[in-house]
Design an enzyme around this catalytic site. Structure first.
Site, PDB file in Angstrom:
ATOM      1  N   ASP A 167     -18.826  11.845 -15.511  1.00 55.12           N
ATOM      2  CA  ASP A 167     -19.891  11.289 -14.679  1.00 55.12           C
ATOM      3  C   ASP A 167     -19.960   9.776 -14.897  1.00 55.12           C
ATOM      4  OD1 ASP A 167     -21.997  11.090 -12.967  1.00 55.12           O
ATOM      5  OD2 ASP A 167     -23.457  12.115 -14.241  1.00 55.12           O
TER       6      ASP A 167
ATOM      7  N   ASP B 251       0.952   4.057  -3.008  1.00 54.15           N
ATOM      8  CA  ASP B 251       0.639   5.461  -2.717  1.00 54.15           C
ATOM      9  C   ASP B 251       1.670   6.403  -3.317  1.00 54.15           C
ATOM     10  OD1 ASP B 251      -1.628   4.820  -1.250  1.00 54.15           O
ATOM     11  OD2 ASP B 251      -0.525   4.653   0.620  1.00 54.15           O
TER      12      ASP B 251
ATOM     13  N   GLU C 299       0.826  -1.206   0.000  1.00 52.11           N
ATOM     14  CA  GLU C 299       0.000   0.000   0.000  1.00 52.11           C
ATOM     15  C   GLU C 299       0.857   1.252   0.000  1.00 52.11           C
ATOM     16  OE1 GLU C 299      -4.045   1.737   2.015  1.00 52.11           O
ATOM     17  OE2 GLU C 299      -3.214  -0.171   2.688  1.00 52.11           O
TER      18      GLU C 299
ATOM     19  N   SER D  17      -7.529   2.499  -2.169  1.00 53.71           N
ATOM     20  CA  SER D  17      -6.201   3.003  -1.837  1.00 53.71           C
ATOM     21  C   SER D  17      -5.422   3.339  -3.101  1.00 53.71           C
ATOM     22  CB  SER D  17      -5.426   1.965  -1.014  1.00 53.71           C
ATOM     23  OG  SER D  17      -6.025   1.760   0.240  1.00 53.71           O
TER      24      SER D  17
END
Length: 500
Positions: free
Chosen positions: A454, A276, A272, A412
């Site tokens: 959208d 990031d 993770e 994440s």
């Protein structure tokens, strides 16, 4: 007489029973899935607790946050410094003195505060902590993919009533580290390879969100971006360099973090933390990046504000002061096509925070027009609704521990991508002599999703029972509690947010 009154007030800090109160009536007592108790902790073992001291002028702070975040306000963009905030919210001298006396008398040591002085972290033995906080009983637990060890109390604690005006809560007793939303999915089957990609990379991200090779940081501004790593999740410089070597050839970028604040561990990299840093620095390319590192046992991955709490979101995703990012996937997983809901995308309504005024109109429109709503007993329609925006969260390539890992998925992943896009917009604003965007939500809702794609197809997971049958909220035109207002279309979003 005055001396007697003061003495009685001081003694009231240590008298349990009827003179006590529960500062957190909703304290969680259920052990989260995946965690196991290893039994009581030795009474002489040391632990740290954080005491949240009552702030002053909270309503005034809320007014100022709204003013500097509202484009229609004359104060828009005129942000307070940390020193300004500290001067405003710093606890009263009486609060600070009262809490310090209480802690020192209990044997607390090595106490340290923060600039705003509203949090005080101290070390105590388990025996001292259990005497200080009647009802608490400390156990050691192990859990999570990395088998992290934490000390928590399965029982609620109480405080002396004399502290009610001074202490909001005590941290480090109940809340367990959140589990990551990241997962590695099996590779989808595909026939033919013309015009296909084999997973989400920076090139795919930049193509989908219309970022050209020129859409990078200039290197001439004071612009910077940051993320944080917790839970003994660390990135490795060598992984970042290898990631950029493999996937960063089409755009100017920085191959190393500008600064790490805090402790950077030497163990294995966390997937993770790796993701990031790699995708924040790919979307917000060529912008100075800092990493704040804490080995502490609470918190989530960098910019990860969207957990998989389907109907009852938790902090920080449901905080009204956070721009929360949901997740999408490509309609065809191997082509850069329109996006649909990633079924693991978080979303819902908070049971903790009331609905902020900036989103009331959008939420009311969704609730009145959506043909697919869970039963009303499953969500708090008057709570803070989230997410606010979304980005791709499915099928990422990540380099961690020198190994390229495919098909990593979770919100994440989407959060640092959207954060990097906003960093590029801040770059343009700074070059134009304007302040950075700051807190985005009031402006985002005023502009009703302008500059965003959208996302109108798909639903996220929910409870598997007879009433809901596995379907949660569904996306639709405009804002929805699955993908918010949508995913970034960089040129249009830049045009929307560059002025004023």
């Amino acid at each position: 007489m005055r001396l007697r009154t003061c003495l009685l007030g001081f003694l009231a800090l240590f008298v349990p029973g009827k003179c006590s109160y529960s500062p957190e009536p909703d304290q969680q007592r259920m052990l989260p899935p995946g965690w196991v108790s290893l039994g009581r902790v030795d009474s002489e073992e040391e632990l740290s607790l954080t005491f949240a001291l009552r702030q002053q002028n909270v309503e005034r702070l809320s007014e100022l946050v709204q003013a500097v975040s509202d484009p229609g306000s004359p104060r828009y963009g005129k942000y307070l410094t940390l020193e300004d905030v500290a001067e405003l919210v710093r606890p009263s001298p009486l609060t600070f003195r009262t809490v310090q006396k209480w802690l020192l008398a209990a044997g607390a040591r090595n106490c340290h505060s923060v600039t705003t002085q509203d949090f005080l972290t101290c070390w105590l033995s388990v025996r001292q902590a259990e005497l200080l906080l009647p009802g608490a009983e400390f156990h050691r637990y192990v859990g999570g993919p990395a088998e992290i060890h934490v000390i928590r109390s399965p029982r609620p604690y109480q405080l002396p009533k004399a502290l009610a005006p001074h202490v909001d809560f005590v941290g480090g007793l109940h809340r367990f580290p959140p589990t990551s939303s990241l997962r590695q999915r099996p590779e989808p089957e595909v026939s033919g390879t013309v015009g296909l990609h084999l997973g989400v990379t920076p090139t795919v991200i930049r193509q989908r969100y219309n970022l050209t090779a020129q859409d990078v940081g200039s290197g001439t501004t004071n612009n910077s971006q940051a993320c944080a790593q917790f839970l003994e999740q660390y990135f490795h410089d060598s992984d970042l360099a290898e990631f950029m070597r493999l996937f960063g050839g089409n755009f100017a970028h920085q191959a190393s973090v500008a600064r790490v604040v805090g402790q950077q561990g030497r163990g294995r990299a966390g997937i993770e933390a790796s993701l990031d840093v790699e995708y924040l620095m790919s979307a917000g390319a060529n912008i100075s990046t800092w990493v704040y590192s804490s080995p502490g046992d609470s918190g989530a991955g960098c910019w990860s504000v969207s957990g998989r709490h389907q109907f009852r979101p938790s902090f920080p995703a449901s905080s009204p002061y956070v721009t929360t990012v949901g997740g999408t996937s490509f309609q065809n997983p191997f082509r850069v096509t329109n996006e649909i809901v990633d079924y693991i995308s978080g979303g819902g309504f908070s049971n903790v925070f009331p609905q902020p005024s900036y989103q009331e109109e959008a939420v009311a429109q969704f609730l009145s027009s959506s043909p697919h709503l869970p039963p009303s007993s499953y969500f708090n329609a008057s709570g803070r609704a989230y997410p606010d925006v979304a980005a791709l969260s499915d099928g990422y390539w990540v380099v961690s521990n020198s190994v390229p890992i495919p098909w990593v998925s979770g919100t994440s992943a989407s959060t640092p991508v959207f954060g990097g896009v906003l960093s590029l917009i801040n770059e343009h604003r700074i070059l134009s002599g304007r302040p950075p965007l700051g807190f985005l939500n009031p402006r985002l809702y005023q502009q009703r999703g302008a500059g965003l794609f959208d996302v109108t197809h798909g639903c996220h997971e929910s409870c598997l029972n007879e009433e809901v049958q596995g379907q949660g909220f569904c996306s639709g035109p405009g804002w929805d509690p699955v993908t918010g207002w949508g995913t970034p279309n960089f040129p249009a979003l830049l045009k929307t947010l560059i002025n004023p």
